[in-house]
Design a protein around this motif. Structure first.
Motif, PDB file in Angstrom:
ATOM      1  N   GLY A   1     -18.200  25.914 -10.252  1.00 19.63           N
ATOM      2  CA  GLY A   1     -18.458  27.248 -10.782  1.00 19.63           C
ATOM      3  C   GLY A   1     -19.737  27.306 -11.592  1.00 19.63           C
ATOM      4  O   GLY A   1     -20.489  28.282 -11.538  1.00 19.63           O
ATOM      5  N   THR A   2     -20.012  26.250 -12.357  1.00 22.37           N
ATOM      6  CA  THR A   2     -21.237  26.197 -13.146  1.00 22.37           C
ATOM      7  C   THR A   2     -22.461  26.152 -12.245  1.00 22.37           C
ATOM      8  O   THR A   2     -23.464  26.831 -12.505  1.00 22.37           O
ATOM      9  CB  THR A   2     -21.214  24.960 -14.063  1.00 22.37           C
ATOM     10  N   LEU A   3     -22.396  25.362 -11.186  1.00 21.48           N
ATOM     11  CA  LEU A   3     -23.517  25.279 -10.250  1.00 21.48           C
ATOM     12  C   LEU A   3     -23.762  26.610  -9.551  1.00 21.48           C
ATOM     13  O   LEU A   3     -24.900  27.057  -9.417  1.00 21.48           O
ATOM     14  CB  LEU A   3     -23.273  24.179  -9.226  1.00 21.48           C
ATOM     15  N   ILE A   4     -22.688  27.258  -9.111  1.00 24.90           N
ATOM     16  CA  ILE A   4     -22.814  28.540  -8.412  1.00 24.90           C
ATOM     17  C   ILE A   4     -23.380  29.600  -9.354  1.00 24.90           C
ATOM     18  O   ILE A   4     -24.234  30.401  -8.961  1.00 24.90           O
ATOM     19  CB  ILE A   4     -21.453  28.976  -7.826  1.00 24.90           C
ATOM     20  N   THR A   5     -22.931  29.601 -10.621  1.00 28.03           N
ATOM     21  CA  THR A   5     -23.459  30.542 -11.601  1.00 28.03           C
ATOM     22  C   THR A   5     -24.949  30.321 -11.809  1.00 28.03           C
ATOM     23  O   THR A   5     -25.729  31.276 -11.887  1.00 28.03           O
ATOM     24  CB  THR A   5     -22.701  30.407 -12.929  1.00 28.03           C
ATOM     25  N   GLY A   6     -25.365  29.062 -11.882  1.00 29.29           N
ATOM     26  CA  GLY A   6     -26.788  28.749 -12.036  1.00 29.29           C
ATOM     27  C   GLY A   6     -27.613  29.214 -10.847  1.00 29.29           C
ATOM     28  O   GLY A   6     -28.717  29.745 -11.014  1.00 29.29           O
ATOM     29  N   ILE A   7     -27.090  29.022  -9.644  1.00 29.26           N
ATOM     30  CA  ILE A   7     -27.794  29.468  -8.444  1.00 29.26           C
ATOM     31  C   ILE A   7     -27.914  30.997  -8.432  1.00 29.26           C
ATOM     32  O   ILE A   7     -28.970  31.550  -8.132  1.00 29.26           O
ATOM     33  CB  ILE A   7     -27.070  28.963  -7.169  1.00 29.26           C
ATOM     34  N   ALA A   8     -26.809  31.685  -8.779  1.00 26.49           N
ATOM     35  CA  ALA A   8     -26.830  33.149  -8.792  1.00 26.49           C
ATOM     36  C   ALA A   8     -27.835  33.686  -9.804  1.00 26.49           C
ATOM     37  O   ALA A   8     -28.568  34.633  -9.521  1.00 26.49           O
ATOM     38  CB  ALA A   8     -25.435  33.689  -9.092  1.00 26.49           C
TER      39      ALA A   8
END
Length: 176
Positions: A66-73
């Motif tokens: 979730g942290t990685l996806i939030t960073g990408i978004a």
């Protein structure tokens, strides 16, 4: 002399060289050890750095998905659209089961969330709770995704049936 088809690694190497040449031509620094903005700007280890992670957190430690996806978004500017999808897709968990049982979100346009209640009483109650609902939504998806609620009750029945109808307000004293 045989003419072999290039292997996957050769194609990748050639594409990397072309990308580096294009970046240099655009005036960007190439090969400085910086990762892409999607990975949160993690730096590579230098040759003299330690080779182990140690007891503390390190850039090389596993990250939550979730942290990685939030960073990408955030890096790509998708965080507003992700927030909008969260409001509509996770309505039950955002506002709670009591409210979700009697009302549902129907759309989100220009920071206005449209909510449809099952009765006029619930629509009135939700209008009174509007500040609390906005606070819950902003806590779940972030500030600024939803700034206003448009709450409606059930639609009244229409007396205009068929192609031909008599103009006017319709029947009034037919129920006795």
């Amino acid at each position: 002399m045989t003419d072999e088809a290039p292997h996957g690694s050769d194609i990748a190497r050639r594409a990397l060289e072309e990308a580096r040449a294009a970046a240099k031509a655009a005036g960007k620094q190439v090969g400085r050890g910086m990762a892409s903005p999607m990975t949160g700007g993690v730096r590579r280890l230098r040759s003299g750095s330690r080779k182990w992670s140690g007891p503390g957190p390190d850039n090389r430690d596993p990250q939550r998905f979730g942290t990685l996806i939030t960073g990408i978004a955030k890096a790509r500017g998708w965080d507003t659209k992700v927030g909008e999808g969260t409001v509509l897709g996770c309505w039950d968990s955002v506002v709670g089961p009591d409210v979700a049982e009697h009302a549902h979100a129907t759309g989100l346009r220009e920071k206005t969330l449209y909510v449809s209640a099952e009765s006029t009483a619930w629509a009135t109650q939700l209008r009174l709770m509007q500040a609390q609902l906005l606070a819950k939504i902003n806590a779940a998806v972030g500030q600024g995704v939803v700034t206003r609620l448009q709450i409606t009750g059930p639609a009244a029945p229409s007396w205009r049936k068929g192609e031909r109808h008599v103009p006017g307000r319709g029947p009034r004293d037919t129920y006795g």
